[in-house]
Write a protein that holds these residues in place. Structure first.
Motif, PDB file in Angstrom:
ATOM      1  N   UNK A  35      65.912-136.538 128.859  1.00 34.71           N
ATOM      2  CA  UNK A  35      65.865-136.845 127.533  1.00 34.71           C
ATOM      3  C   UNK A  35      66.216-138.217 127.148  1.00 34.71           C
ATOM      4  N   UNK A  36      67.223-138.913 127.779  1.00 38.38           N
ATOM      5  CA  UNK A  36      67.594-140.141 127.643  1.00 38.38           C
ATOM      6  C   UNK A  36      66.371-141.307 127.932  1.00 38.38           C
ATOM      7  N   UNK A  37      65.858-140.865 129.178  1.00 36.16           N
ATOM      8  CA  UNK A  37      64.621-141.698 129.659  1.00 36.16           C
ATOM      9  C   UNK A  37      63.477-141.627 128.370  1.00 36.16           C
ATOM     10  N   UNK A  38      63.372-140.470 127.812  1.00 37.34           N
ATOM     11  CA  UNK A  38      62.226-140.263 127.036  1.00 37.34           C
ATOM     12  C   UNK A  38      62.337-140.825 125.700  1.00 37.34           C
ATOM     13  N   UNK A  39      63.632-141.037 125.199  1.00 34.55           N
ATOM     14  CA  UNK A  39      64.055-141.739 124.187  1.00 34.55           C
ATOM     15  C   UNK A  39      63.816-143.222 124.376  1.00 34.55           C
ATOM     16  N   UNK A  40      64.187-143.821 125.469  1.00 28.80           N
ATOM     17  CA  UNK A  40      64.056-145.238 125.697  1.00 28.80           C
ATOM     18  C   UNK A  40      62.530-145.589 125.852  1.00 28.80           C
ATOM     19  N   UNK A  41      61.824-144.816 126.286  1.00 26.45           N
ATOM     20  CA  UNK A  41      60.177-144.610 126.478  1.00 26.45           C
ATOM     21  C   UNK A  41      59.702-144.799 125.035  1.00 26.45           C
ATOM     22  N   UNK A  42      60.020-143.978 124.190  1.00 26.81           N
ATOM     23  CA  UNK A  42      59.529-143.962 122.843  1.00 26.81           C
ATOM     24  C   UNK A  42      60.024-145.277 121.995  1.00 26.81           C
ATOM     25  N   UNK A  43      61.236-145.370 122.294  1.00 24.56           N
ATOM     26  CA  UNK A  43      61.865-146.858 121.548  1.00 24.56           C
ATOM     27  C   UNK A  43      61.034-147.977 121.893  1.00 24.56           C
ATOM     28  N   UNK A  44      60.776-148.070 123.132  1.00 24.76           N
ATOM     29  CA  UNK A  44      60.143-149.358 123.670  1.00 24.76           C
ATOM     30  C   UNK A  44      58.574-149.261 123.411  1.00 24.76           C
ATOM     31  N   UNK A  45      57.948-148.138 123.179  1.00 30.81           N
ATOM     32  CA  UNK A  45      56.651-148.112 122.967  1.00 30.81           C
ATOM     33  C   UNK A  45      56.515-148.413 121.636  1.00 30.81           C
ATOM     34  N   UNK A  46      57.153-147.892 120.553  1.00 36.31           N
ATOM     35  CA  UNK A  46      56.909-148.115 119.383  1.00 36.31           C
ATOM     36  C   UNK A  46      57.064-149.731 118.990  1.00 36.31           C
ATOM     37  N   UNK A  47      57.959-150.393 119.850  1.00 37.92           N
ATOM     38  CA  UNK A  47      58.011-151.992 119.437  1.00 37.92           C
ATOM     39  C   UNK A  47      56.646-152.527 119.848  1.00 37.92           C
TER      40      UNK A  47
END
Length: 226
Positions: A35-47
């Protein structure tokens, strides 16, 4: 000594190097890490989608900005389009919850209600207009897997538009012979096309709203009772 003896079978020797089975705590730890990895991916992708666009962003770049491996990204998402879909779903979830609450109380003609709805959408997207342009661009990626939900596949927006037009029909503001689904498609397409003004003239939310207001008027001319 001869004869059969009734002895219990010998148990195999236990291998001291064999790791113990993972218990609930270990399983929970893996899930938390995922879940932590998923959140990091989502945040990076958003930017990245907001600065480099849909075509200019790659899974490799998303992984690098998130500080994870490319394999970790594909463990959760099947494609770049699916990553973007999740980014937009999380971003728009709160907005549509608010619209679900507000839309039933909008007043005025059907055209006025549609204008108010779109003014709210333009204002919401203004801080990340390029991210929304990426969302629109993904709708034309013919390689998207079934799990991706690009612009146009958002059922919540369609439901809101459908509700407004149907209420207009019920109160006599919309011709009863109107093809409601065709009107919804027209509104969805017009909204996306209006965003080309961001690219061609750097339009802000106010300018986009003005243009959309005019176009809604033209669409409304087609569904008014004769």
């Amino acid at each position: 000594m001869s004869g059969d003896l009734d002895l219990p079978p010998r148990r195999p020797a236990r291998n001291p190097r064999r790791p113990a089975a993972a218990g609930p705590r270990a399983s929970g730890g893996r899930q938390g890490q995922k879940e932590a990895t998923r959140k990091r991916v989502i945040e990076a992708a958003r930017e990245l989608f907001d600065t480099q666009g849909y075509q200019g962003t790659t899974i490799r770049e998303i992984a690098r900005h998130a500080g994870v491996s490319v394999g970790s990204v594909f463990t959760t998402f099947a494609s770049k389009g699916e990553v973007l879909s999740q980014v937009m779903e999380e971003r728009l979830d709160g907005l549509y919850a608010e619209l679900d609450r507000v839309v039933p109380h909008l007043r005025g003609s059907t055209a006025d209600k549609l204008r108010t709805l779109y003014a709210m959408l333009f204002a919401f997207e203004e801080p990340r207009t390029k991210l929304f342009l990426s969302h629109i661009a993904a709708a034309y990626d013919w390689t998207l897997p079934p799990g991706a939900r690009p612009y146009g596949a958002n059922q919540r927006l369609r439901d809101l538009l459908h509700e407004i037009v149907c209420k207009g029909m019920a109160c006599g503001d919309v011709d009863p012979q109107t093809d409601v689904l065709a009107v919804v498609d027209l509104l969805v397409g017009t909204y996306a096309w209006t965003y080309h003004l961001v690219v061609t003239e750097g339009a802000d939310a106010r300018r986009l709203t003005e243009v959309m207001d005019q176009r809604i008027g033209l669409i409304a001319d087609g569904f008014r009772p004769r």
